[in-house]
Design a protein around this motif. Structure first.
Motif, PDB file in Angstrom:
ATOM      1  N   VAL A   1       0.998  -1.113   0.003  1.00 37.41           N
ATOM      2  CA  VAL A   1      -0.007  -0.227   0.042  1.00 37.41           C
ATOM      3  C   VAL A   1       0.786   1.267   0.160  1.00 37.41           C
ATOM      4  N   LEU A   2       0.576   2.312  -1.159  1.00 37.39           N
ATOM      5  CA  LEU A   2       1.421   3.176  -1.124  1.00 37.39           C
ATOM      6  C   LEU A   2       0.722   4.465  -0.693  1.00 37.39           C
ATOM      7  N   ALA A   3       1.264   5.355  -0.213  1.00 36.40           N
ATOM      8  CA  ALA A   3       0.824   6.746   0.192  1.00 36.40           C
ATOM      9  C   ALA A   3       1.806   7.864  -0.478  1.00 36.40           C
ATOM     10  N   ILE A   4       1.298   8.668  -1.112  1.00 39.58           N
ATOM     11  CA  ILE A   4       2.000   9.829  -1.674  1.00 39.58           C
ATOM     12  C   ILE A   4       1.381  11.121  -1.635  1.00 39.58           C
ATOM     13  N   GLN A   5       2.343  11.985  -1.393  1.00 42.18           N
ATOM     14  CA  GLN A   5       1.805  13.444  -1.311  1.00 42.18           C
ATOM     15  C   GLN A   5       2.875  14.228  -2.042  1.00 42.18           C
ATOM     16  N   ARG A   6       2.212  15.332  -2.610  1.00 42.98           N
ATOM     17  CA  ARG A   6       3.272  16.530  -3.114  1.00 42.98           C
ATOM     18  C   ARG A   6       3.412  17.561  -2.298  1.00 42.98           C
ATOM     19  N   TRP A   7       4.279  17.846  -1.660  1.00 43.57           N
ATOM     20  CA  TRP A   7       4.378  18.885  -0.516  1.00 43.57           C
ATOM     21  C   TRP A   7       5.170  20.038  -1.458  1.00 43.57           C
ATOM     22  N   VAL A   8       4.849  21.480  -1.009  1.00 43.45           N
ATOM     23  CA  VAL A   8       5.368  22.668  -1.734  1.00 43.45           C
ATOM     24  C   VAL A   8       6.173  23.204  -0.588  1.00 43.45           C
ATOM     25  N   HIS A   9       7.308  23.687  -0.401  1.00 43.00           N
ATOM     26  CA  HIS A   9       8.054  24.283   0.438  1.00 43.00           C
ATOM     27  C   HIS A   9       8.088  25.684   0.144  1.00 43.00           C
ATOM     28  N   ASP A  10       8.134  26.604   1.364  1.00 40.44           N
ATOM     29  CA  ASP A  10       8.501  27.968   1.205  1.00 40.44           C
ATOM     30  C   ASP A  10      10.043  27.879   1.445  1.00 40.44           C
ATOM     31  N   LEU A  11      10.936  27.824   0.467  1.00 44.79           N
ATOM     32  CA  LEU A  11      12.363  27.681   0.939  1.00 44.79           C
ATOM     33  C   LEU A  11      13.016  28.999   1.332  1.00 44.79           C
ATOM     34  N   ASP A  12      12.295  30.318   1.269  1.00 44.76           N
ATOM     35  CA  ASP A  12      12.714  31.563   1.419  1.00 44.76           C
ATOM     36  C   ASP A  12      12.505  31.684   2.908  1.00 44.76           C
ATOM     37  N   ALA A  13      11.166  31.009   3.659  1.00 44.98           N
ATOM     38  CA  ALA A  13      10.770  30.948   5.062  1.00 44.98           C
ATOM     39  C   ALA A  13      11.725  29.982   5.733  1.00 44.98           C
ATOM     40  N   PHE A  14      12.015  28.931   5.224  1.00 49.94           N
ATOM     41  CA  PHE A  14      12.812  27.997   5.850  1.00 49.94           C
ATOM     42  C   PHE A  14      14.252  28.735   5.993  1.00 49.94           C
ATOM     43  N   TYR A  15      14.746  29.166   4.988  1.00 47.39           N
ATOM     44  CA  TYR A  15      16.343  29.661   5.326  1.00 47.39           C
ATOM     45  C   TYR A  15      16.472  31.003   5.912  1.00 47.39           C
ATOM     46  N   ALA A  16      15.110  31.804   5.958  1.00 48.35           N
ATOM     47  CA  ALA A  16      15.161  32.861   6.885  1.00 48.35           C
ATOM     48  C   ALA A  16      15.330  32.399   8.417  1.00 48.35           C
ATOM     49  N   MET A  17      14.751  31.471   8.680  1.00 53.03           N
ATOM     50  CA  MET A  17      14.927  30.950   9.982  1.00 53.03           C
ATOM     51  C   MET A  17      16.448  31.086  10.828  1.00 53.03           C
ATOM     52  N   PRO A  18      16.469  31.054  11.991  1.00 55.18           N
ATOM     53  CA  PRO A  18      17.780  30.877  12.755  1.00 55.18           C
ATOM     54  C   PRO A  18      18.203  29.350  12.697  1.00 55.18           C
ATOM     55  N   ARG A  19      19.376  29.167  12.119  1.00 52.23           N
ATOM     56  CA  ARG A  19      19.716  27.715  12.164  1.00 52.23           C
ATOM     57  C   ARG A  19      19.149  26.838  13.202  1.00 52.23           C
TER      58      ARG A  19
ATOM     59  N   ALA B   1       6.298  20.755  13.244  1.00 51.27           N
ATOM     60  CA  ALA B   1       6.794  22.046  12.887  1.00 51.27           C
ATOM     61  C   ALA B   1       7.087  22.102  11.335  1.00 51.27           C
ATOM     62  N   LEU B   2       7.072  20.863  10.889  1.00 48.46           N
ATOM     63  CA  LEU B   2       7.172  20.901   9.221  1.00 48.46           C
ATOM     64  C   LEU B   2       6.230  21.899   8.577  1.00 48.46           C
ATOM     65  N   PHE B   3       5.144  22.068   9.236  1.00 49.02           N
ATOM     66  CA  PHE B   3       4.009  22.831   8.568  1.00 49.02           C
ATOM     67  C   PHE B   3       4.225  24.102   8.857  1.00 49.02           C
ATOM     68  N   GLY B   4       5.432  24.603   9.372  1.00 48.07           N
ATOM     69  CA  GLY B   4       5.923  26.112   9.436  1.00 48.07           C
ATOM     70  C   GLY B   4       6.529  26.440   8.128  1.00 48.07           C
ATOM     71  N   PHE B   5       6.909  25.631   7.086  1.00 48.34           N
ATOM     72  CA  PHE B   5       7.575  25.938   5.986  1.00 48.34           C
ATOM     73  C   PHE B   5       6.990  25.119   4.625  1.00 48.34           C
ATOM     74  N   THR B   6       6.266  23.910   5.024  1.00 46.77           N
ATOM     75  CA  THR B   6       5.806  23.310   3.805  1.00 46.77           C
ATOM     76  C   THR B   6       4.267  22.690   3.897  1.00 46.77           C
ATOM     77  N   ARG B   7       3.769  22.701   2.655  1.00 49.92           N
ATOM     78  CA  ARG B   7       2.235  21.971   2.754  1.00 49.92           C
ATOM     79  C   ARG B   7       1.998  20.836   1.871  1.00 49.92           C
ATOM     80  N   PRO B   8       1.310  19.943   2.309  1.00 48.64           N
ATOM     81  CA  PRO B   8       0.941  19.063   0.966  1.00 48.64           C
ATOM     82  C   PRO B   8      -0.150  19.555   0.129  1.00 48.64           C
TER      83      PRO B   8
END
Ligand code: HEM
Length: 282
Positions: A150-168, A252-259
């Motif tokens: 059984v396979l589950a698949i989702q395409r997630w779209v990242h906000d890479l600007d938001a992610f790389y603006a976060m402190p490390r 916390a993933l939902f802070g920069f990416t969404r399926p």
């Protein structure tokens, strides 16, 4: 019984994720007959959506669970059929895809995305993806006794600007791992992705084999999440915990990416180099 070899193979350098529906007016039986007759190259994984399974009850199969998290609705975008075509380069993928599609004239492509391996199997956030896959018992985790999966698949779209603006430190705490060393961080918050999804932390334990791949095109960039399980239950348990349904803590993933898409498919076993669809009879 034989399984589709692509299910257990590692993440390929390149892949196409192709979503198809039966052409208007074509009976499901016609499409199933084509699928049963088509040759099955090793580069191909085929999954049948709930709509093609008809009245057959496949143990452990179900639709993408309808879940929400604050500000996020997990999408369910089922299609009749799914193909993953793997290859060493995009040209090889294209030619294999053309041959496979030519053997399935009853179906039309309704969505597709190309995936690629980034560095040493990293997500575009820079974190290694797949570390905790139970490769030593991959067949037991990914395959039902008849060789299906059984396979589950989702395409997630990242906000890479938001992610790389976060402190490390916040980036590391989003995943719960150090990006450079890939060490798990004991002091990461409960919302860290690996704390949400720790597979041995569920009762029963919730193991899957993940074969996710980064993607990018005119729509943006992100991750095609793809997991194989003997049943859908482990994925569903993980997704429930990610969306806060067990303890109110949202991943916390939902802070920069969404399926933006999500679907489940039953990957039939093989017999004699072709899909074995006997489970759908009678
Ligand atoms: C954009 C979406 C996602 C990204 C970027 C992502 C990335 C990662 C990364 C970097 C790790 C740590 C290394 C590893 O063990 O692989 C990880 C672990 C994991 N992820 Fe994800 N992931 C995503 C979505 C999901 C989803 C939707 C699920 C399941 C519903 C999931 C299930 C898991 C599991 C089971 C682990 C291993 C946890 C453990 O046992 O330690 N991931 N993910």
């Amino acid at each position: 019984m034989a399984h589709q070899p692509g299910i257990l193979a590692g993440v390929p350098p390149h892949a196409a994720f192709v979503f198809l529906d039966l052409r208007h007016g074509v009976a499901p039986g016609t499409g199933l007959a084509e699928l049963a007759a088509a040759e099955h190259p090793d580069a191909l994984v085929v999954g049948l959506g709930p709509s093609l399974l008809g009245a057959a009850s496949i143990a452990g199969m179900g639709p993408m669970p309808a879940l929400t998290a604050p500000g996020v609705a997990i999408p369910s975008t089922p299609t009749d059929l799914f193909l993953r075509i793997a290859g060493a380069d995009p040209g090889e993928v294209l030619h294999c895809e053309r041959a496979v599609l030519a053997s399935l004239p009853s179906f039309e492509v309704v969505d597709r995305v190309d995936g690629f391996m980034y560095a040493d199997s990293r997500d575009l956030s820079g974190y290694v993806d797949g570390t905790e896959n139970p490769e030593d018992r991959a067949a037991e985790v990914a395959l039902a006794p008849d060789g299906s999966s059984v396979l589950a698949i989702q395409r997630w779209v990242h906000d890479l600007d938001a992610f790389y603006a976060m402190p490390r430190v916040r980036q590391d705490h989003t995943f719960g791992r150090d990006r450079d060393t890939n060490e798990e961080l004991d002091d990461a918050p409960a919302t860290a992705h690996v704390k949400r999804t720790a597979q041995e932390g569920f009762a029963p334990e919730a193991f899957v084999i993940r074969r996710s791949m980064p993607w990018r095109d005119a729509r943006g960039a992100g991750l095609v999440f793809l997991a194989f399980g003997a049943t859908l239950a482990p994925f569903e348990a993980q997704l429930r915990r990610m969306t806060g349904h067990d303890d109110g803590q949202v991943d916390a993933l939902f802070g920069f990416t969404r399926p933006v898409t999500g679907a489940t498919y039953w990957c039939p076993p093989l017999a004699g180099g072709r899909l074995d669809l006997r489970a759908l009879e009678g």
